[in-house]
Design an enzyme around this catalytic site. Structure first.
Site, PDB file in Angstrom:
ATOM      1  N   ASN A 161      10.114   2.592  38.207  1.00  0.00           N
ATOM      2  CA  ASN A 161       8.743   2.350  38.686  1.00  0.00           C
ATOM      3  C   ASN A 161       8.600   2.496  40.196  1.00  0.00           C
ATOM      4  O   ASN A 161       8.107   1.621  40.881  1.00  0.00           O
ATOM      5  CB  ASN A 161       8.242   0.977  38.216  1.00  0.00           C
ATOM      6  CG  ASN A 161       9.167  -0.158  38.595  1.00  0.00           C
ATOM      7  OD1 ASN A 161      10.308   0.071  38.984  1.00  0.00           O
ATOM      8  ND2 ASN A 161       8.692  -1.376  38.494  1.00  0.00           N
TER       9      ASN A 161
ATOM     10  N   HIS B 288      12.117  -4.059  28.724  1.00  0.00           N
ATOM     11  CA  HIS B 288      11.678  -5.349  29.257  1.00  0.00           C
ATOM     12  C   HIS B 288      10.751  -5.900  28.186  1.00  0.00           C
ATOM     13  O   HIS B 288       9.639  -5.404  28.005  1.00  0.00           O
ATOM     14  CB  HIS B 288      10.951  -5.147  30.583  1.00  0.00           C
ATOM     15  CG  HIS B 288      10.108  -6.315  30.992  1.00  0.00           C
ATOM     16  ND1 HIS B 288      10.637  -7.540  31.262  1.00  0.00           N
ATOM     17  CD2 HIS B 288       8.770  -6.435  31.143  1.00  0.00           C
ATOM     18  CE1 HIS B 288       9.659  -8.376  31.575  1.00  0.00           C
ATOM     19  NE2 HIS B 288       8.514  -7.732  31.501  1.00  0.00           N
TER      20      HIS B 288
ATOM     21  N   ASP C 144      18.168  -8.478  39.492  1.00  0.00           N
ATOM     22  CA  ASP C 144      16.723  -8.232  39.466  1.00  0.00           C
ATOM     23  C   ASP C 144      16.152  -8.305  40.890  1.00  0.00           C
ATOM     24  O   ASP C 144      15.154  -8.978  41.151  1.00  0.00           O
ATOM     25  CB  ASP C 144      15.978  -9.200  38.544  1.00  0.00           C
ATOM     26  CG  ASP C 144      14.510  -8.796  38.400  1.00  0.00           C
ATOM     27  OD1 ASP C 144      14.233  -7.603  38.507  1.00  0.00           O
ATOM     28  OD2 ASP C 144      13.654  -9.687  38.217  1.00  0.00           O
TER      29      ASP C 144
ATOM     30  N   HIS D 164      15.428  -3.242  42.323  1.00  0.00           N
ATOM     31  CA  HIS D 164      14.350  -2.383  42.810  1.00  0.00           C
ATOM     32  C   HIS D 164      14.650  -2.037  44.264  1.00  0.00           C
ATOM     33  O   HIS D 164      14.820  -2.935  45.086  1.00  0.00           O
ATOM     34  CB  HIS D 164      13.005  -3.106  42.727  1.00  0.00           C
ATOM     35  CG  HIS D 164      12.555  -3.372  41.324  1.00  0.00           C
ATOM     36  ND1 HIS D 164      13.116  -4.349  40.535  1.00  0.00           N
ATOM     37  CD2 HIS D 164      11.595  -2.783  40.569  1.00  0.00           C
ATOM     38  CE1 HIS D 164      12.518  -4.351  39.344  1.00  0.00           C
ATOM     39  NE2 HIS D 164      11.596  -3.418  39.337  1.00  0.00           N
TER      40      HIS D 164
END
Lengths: 329, 424
Positions: free
Chosen positions: B95, B180, B306, B63
């Site tokens: 996102n 996910h 991650d 992210h």
């Protein structure tokens, strides 16, 4: 384990914060009970005060509604001659977007000595203890579904008064154990004090995950679980904590797990019935039992004051004179 | 600009190379291995003695927080951290705010990465509009705009009919769907693994079934639609068993695991350690061992970071109120190397799961050092010990439970298209 020990106890092993029973030790729990015993007489005097915490400021920091717990903490603090500040945060700062840490810093700036904290999040009291200034003691008055150690200690106090000792006792806890911080703390305290047979009785939906980790015996049938118990602790059916589809109806729950005189016959003749309150009559307990001769539900409440006085005084390194070193029973 | 990387141990599993060799770069591309091309005269010579020279790492999930959450991190700040970690290609989930559900946002993310110049960014497009799970996105346009797959990020598509249609539509254009796997109802807003530790701490649990139910449902739809599906961050042994079984049956599915799920378990949460609050949650020792075995036997194709950088405040609250995630780009290599040290898998396997295997899942030309490939290269010293601390951390997010861990193996230089983007 070690880490939590360090957080709750100072270098000399004395109580600094009271957050959970886990990580404490048997002697310390006995100390709390003995100190509370010596403080019970104060509530019966005409002048109900000792100057143990004179000049100290205690903040009751309640992020969750509570009547009984907050009131007994307030009374306990006042009987120790402390100044008490009640802050109900639901309608206060955090509702305006202030973080928990900011609230904490502001209260520290007002030179408080102790925070009594109730919060809906598990771990909130730990978090506050980790971030509070070094001179401040934190008492957990209930955090989420994690712990309610002062409730557990007043229950232990009540059991000791009724039964004298903990060994050889069989204690059953009945009801919504999965969502109960009270049950978690009771189980830890009972096992630390030497109770060998701790039973939890509930349908599978209300038993916590991996109950073996708690060292308890699991029963799904109330009659079977009550056989020959010395103490039965009924838990309130915490409806507001129910998420999902845990129970079909209050009616079926009462049929299967409600405590009635008939079911109580299976326990020992001198069984003690306890409940942390507030009770739902006709849901988990029949009025006949709640108000009956074997119930000590109201004694629990008055013991709550002495036990909380003891814990507050000990966390501030103060002891009543009659329990000075060497004279404790 | 001509560069010679000399005396290094080159590991390039895609081409079966595992030997001490010199590597030559010209105009940003690999031009030769072993002997220099005739007339090659290096402008810069890098001495990689005692070091591993391998393709730059490809991280399937990081992210970057931009656009929308620049207080946590920016594409520039986080790709710089990636360069320090030897990562040259990052795949970012959709996102962001705004969500990557239009070509414009996908292009913006890539343009900002190009401007910063520290690492390549390959975005995932949203599987459904606004990630709401009701209408599918313009997947073809998103693919044309550079999206390497579609994903609904952390929001499960609750409506299985929509999921089925989305998979069918993606299959039309050979687009991989990243899942996910979490059943929202079973996850029930939990924040830890539903097990002994969560039960003790009184924290709401996410049962293993939340993952296995979602995996099983998705696999049934793969059978139906033939869509290529990649499961991001498998967290339980049971979910991995289901995926492995499906692979054995010939279904076009793959999966990855985060580096922290290979090293931490629910036990690390004791004391309410919010730095270990991650999603999917850290599960049991048995799960961790199962995942390690999956990496070793190749059922798990890739190890991802991650990466989820946060501002300090995001972790300063009671456990359940903190935001999940670890700032993880800079620990991806040393945590993976630790598995080599533990004898879980070989150095070559480790490099594979950080390079060409994730690149294959993304369908991009990266993670290998073939002649003519872009010279995205990581050089690292596998024996060097170091400790991660606040002072040296490059990522804007300092939320990591690995501070003060002794790390073994450190990146000494990262090249992106032949240009040095990090040098220790």
């Amino acid at each position: 384990m070690k880490k939590r020990n360090r957080l709750q106890l100072d270098e000399q092993g004395r109580l600094k914060h009271f957050l959970t029973i886990e990580g404490l030790n048997r002697q310390l729990l006995i100390d709390i009970l003995d100190t509370a015993e010596s403080l019970t007489s104060i509530s019966e005097q005409s002048i109900k005060k000792v100057p143990l915490l004179r000049g100290k400021t205690i903040v009751n920091l309640f992020f969750e509604a509570s009547t009984r717990t907050r009131t007994t903490f307030e009374l306990a603090a006042k009987r120790l001659s402390a100044d008490v500040l009640n802050i109900n945060i639901q309608a206060s700062a955090t509702a305006k977007g202030e973080t928990l840490l900011d609230t904490l810093r502001n209260l520290e700036a007002m030179h408080c000595d102790m925070f009594v904290v109730r919060h809906a999040d598990s771990g909130a009291a730990h978090f506050i203890a980790q971030h509070a200034a070094p001179h401040i003691s934190v008492i957990n008055a209930g955090d989420g579904q994690h712990a309610h150690p002062t409730q557990a200690m007043l229950d232990m106090f009540t059991i000791r008064r009724e039964k004298g000792e903990f060994h050889r006792l069989t204690v059953a806890i009945v009801g919504d154990i999965r969502h109960s911080r009270v049950a978690r703390s009771q189980i830890h305290a009972l096992s630390m004090l030497g109770v060998e047979d701790i039973r939890i009785i509930a349908p599978k939906t209300l038993i916590p995950t991996e109950p073996d980790a708690f060292g308890v015996h699991v029963f799904h049938d109330l009659r079977e679980g009550l056989r020959d118990v010395d103490v039965v602790i009924m838990l309130r059916l915490q409806k507001e904590r129910m998420r999902g589809a845990s129970l079909p109806s209050e009616h079926e729950y009462f049929q299967r797990y409600g405590l009635t005189e008939a079911k109580l016959e299976l326990a020992k003749p001198d069984v003690t019935v306890m409940h942390p309150g507030p009770i739902n009559r006709g849901v988990e307990i029949d009025s006949e039992v709640a108000d009956g001769p074997r119930s000590v539900i109201l004694q629990q409440v008055s013991h709550g004051i002495a036990v909380r006085m003891a814990i507050m005084a000990m966390a501030m390194q103060q002891r009543p004179p009659e329990t000075a070193e060497g004279e404790r029973r | 600009m001509k560069i010679a990387i000399k005396n290094g141990h080159v590991i390039d599993p895609a081409n079966g190379i595992d030997a001490q060799q010199d590597l030559f770069i010209a105009e940003g591309k690999v031009v030769a291995l072993g002997q220099p091309p005739t007339g090659f005269s290096a402008d810069e010579t890098i001495d990689a003695r005692q070091q591993i020279v391998c393709p730059g790492f490809v991280d399937l999930r990081a992210h970057l927080r931009e656009p929308g959450e620049e207080h946590k991190g920016t594409i520039a700040s986080e790709t710089r951290a990636a360069a320090r970690g030897g990562i040259t290609t990052l795949c970012c989930p959709p996102n962001t705010h705004p969500i990557i559900d239009t070509p414009a946002v996908a292009e913006l993310v890539q343009r900002h990465a190009e401007t910063a110049g520290h690492a390549r960014v390959a975005p995932l497009g949203a599987l459904t509009q606004k990630l709401e799970g009701s209408a599918i996105t313009e997947m073809h346009a998103l693919k044309m705009a550079g999206c390497v797959g579609m994903s609904n990020a952390m929001q499960p598509v609750g409506n299985t009919l929509v999921l089925r249609r989305a998979m069918e539509y993606a299959a039309t254009y050979n687009i991989t769907v990243f899942i996910h796997a979490e059943d929202a109802a079973l996850a029930n807003n939990g924040c830890v693994h539903e097990g002994a530790v969560g039960s003790r701490l009184g924290l709401l649990g996410i049962p293993t079934a939340a993952e296995t139910v979602a995996v099983a449902a998705t696999l049934a739809l793969v059978e139906e639609t033939g869509a290529q599906v990649h499961f991001s961050m498998v967290s339980s042994q049971r979910a991995l068993q289901k995926i492995s079984r499906a692979r054995y049956d010939g279904l076009p599915v793959s999966c990855d695991v985060s580096a922290h799920h290979l090293h931490l378990t629910e036990i690390d949460l004791l004391g309410f350690n919010s730095l270990c609050h991650v999603r999917p949650p850290l599960r049991t020792q048995r799960d961790m061992e199962g995942l390690r075995k999956g990496v070793a036997d190749g059922q798990i194709a890739a190890i991802c970071s991650d990466h989820q950088p946060h501002e300090a405040d995001a972790k300063l609250a009671p456990f359940g109120a903190t935001e999940p995630g670890i700032s993880a780009l800079e620990t991806l290599l040393p945590l993976s190397l630790r598995l080599v040290d533990h004898g879980i898998f070989s150095m070559t396997q480790m490099v594979s799961s950080l390079t060409h295997q994730p690149a294959t899942i993304l369908g991009i030309k990266a993670g290998r050092l073939s002649i003519g490939d872009l010279a995205d290269i990581c050089i690292f010293d596998p024996e060097r010990y170091w400790t991660l601390d606040h002072h040296s951390m490059v990522s804007r997010g300092h939320n990591t439970p690995f501070f003060n861990w002794e790390m073994k193996g450190e990146v000494t230089r990262t090249l992106l298209g032949g240009k040095t983007v990090y040098e220790r």
